[in-house]
Design a protein around this motif. Structure first.
Motif: not given
Length: 290
Positions: A65-70, A101-113
């Motif tokens: 954000k500081r550098l003017g990007f999103t 703005d966000v990006f929702a992803v499952g993530g790498d762990p096989t089992r949820p933490e």
């Protein structure tokens, strides 16, 4: 690195006019170095890795954000240990003005933490709009996923798209990277055939060493047959070489039809480094506009 050649007008005026980039929390110094090469307002996806903590993630979003990007912070469902953990991250983003703005992803762990098994669970929690999120990115897999059946992927994409719409949230899809344009274009038609109208950002690896590209491809189940490698410009007999995505982008531009494929942009994975990718894009765009 592959020669750039001459980009077609379609590449410069459509696919590359609003590209996005990916960075990690450790890339902030590199972002400062590359900032002058990147158009203001460019979207930066900020990863949510296991070796990064809350401070690193928030600091990276602030730097963008500081550098003017999103900033587009990732939220990794299976890495969240609790609802409180999720809310703490969202609250930090909201306080900094970096969480629209966000990006929702499952993530790498096989089992949820914690309590979130996948990105749909994040979306359906109802917490995103509560903390000021207005746009949510979700994942797409043109070549499938090595651990998830195809019908499950399609069902998840439809459900996430519908849930975003029901909550009044804007959305977009960012795809896994690949080296072959044909399955990407076929998948885009399937996406529209499923009634999903979200804009799609096609994942493209920035210039990187062939060995590194092949390693990431093996990890994510991306096709690297001899014919695909040749089409992309990879030399699988010279793993010490480098390759850029110029041939892929040209082929995508030639096959892209807005009427069939909908709104499509490019998302660059910075496997070869943020600065190297930014320099490559700047040169490619310069030649495209020449």
């Amino acid at each position: 690195m592959n020669p750039l050649g001459t980009a077609s007008p379609v590449v410069s005026t459509s696919l590359l006019e609003d590209f996005s980039l990916e960075m990690t929390g450790k890339d902030v110094p590199k972002l400062d170095e590359a900032a002058g090469l990147i158009p203001q307002g460019t979207r930066f996806n900020v990863t949510f890795l296991g070796n990064e903590n809350l401070r690193m993630r928030l600091d990276a979003a602030r730097a963008v954000k500081r550098l003017g990007f999103t900033p587009v912070p990732h939220i990794s469902a299976r890495r969240l240990t609790s609802r409180a953990d999720f809310e703490q991250f969202l609250a930090g983003l909201q306080a900094d003005g970096t969480g629209a703005d966000v990006f929702a992803v499952g993530g790498d762990p096989t089992r949820p933490e914690g309590p979130y098994a996948d990105s749909l669970a994040l979306i359906e929690s109802g917490l995103l709009p509560e903390y000021g999120v207005r746009h949510v990115g979700i994942t797409g897999y043109p070549e499938g996923h090595p651990d998830i059946p195809g019908d499950v992927l399609w069902s998840a994409l439809r459900e996430k798209s519908a849930s975003l719409a029901a909550q009044g949230l804007d959305g977009s899809v960012i795809t896994q990277f690949g080296f072959d344009v044909d399955p990407v274009l076929a998948w885009l038609e399937q996406v529209r055939g499923h009634g999903i109208t979200l804009p799609v950002r096609i994942g493209v690896p920035g210039p990187a060493g062939v060995r590194r590209l092949m390693s990431y491809a093996a990890r994510f189940g991306v096709g690297t047959s001899a014919s695909i490698a040749k089409k992309y410009g990879l030399s699988i007999t010279n793993l010490m070489g480098t390759a850029g995505p110029d041939k892929f982008l040209h082929a995508l531009a030639e096959g892209y039809d807005p009427a069939r494929h909908g709104t499509v942009k490019i998302h660059f994975y910075t496997f070869g480094g943020l600065k190297a990718t930014s320099e490559w894009i700047a040169q490619f765009r310069k030649e495209a506009l020449a």
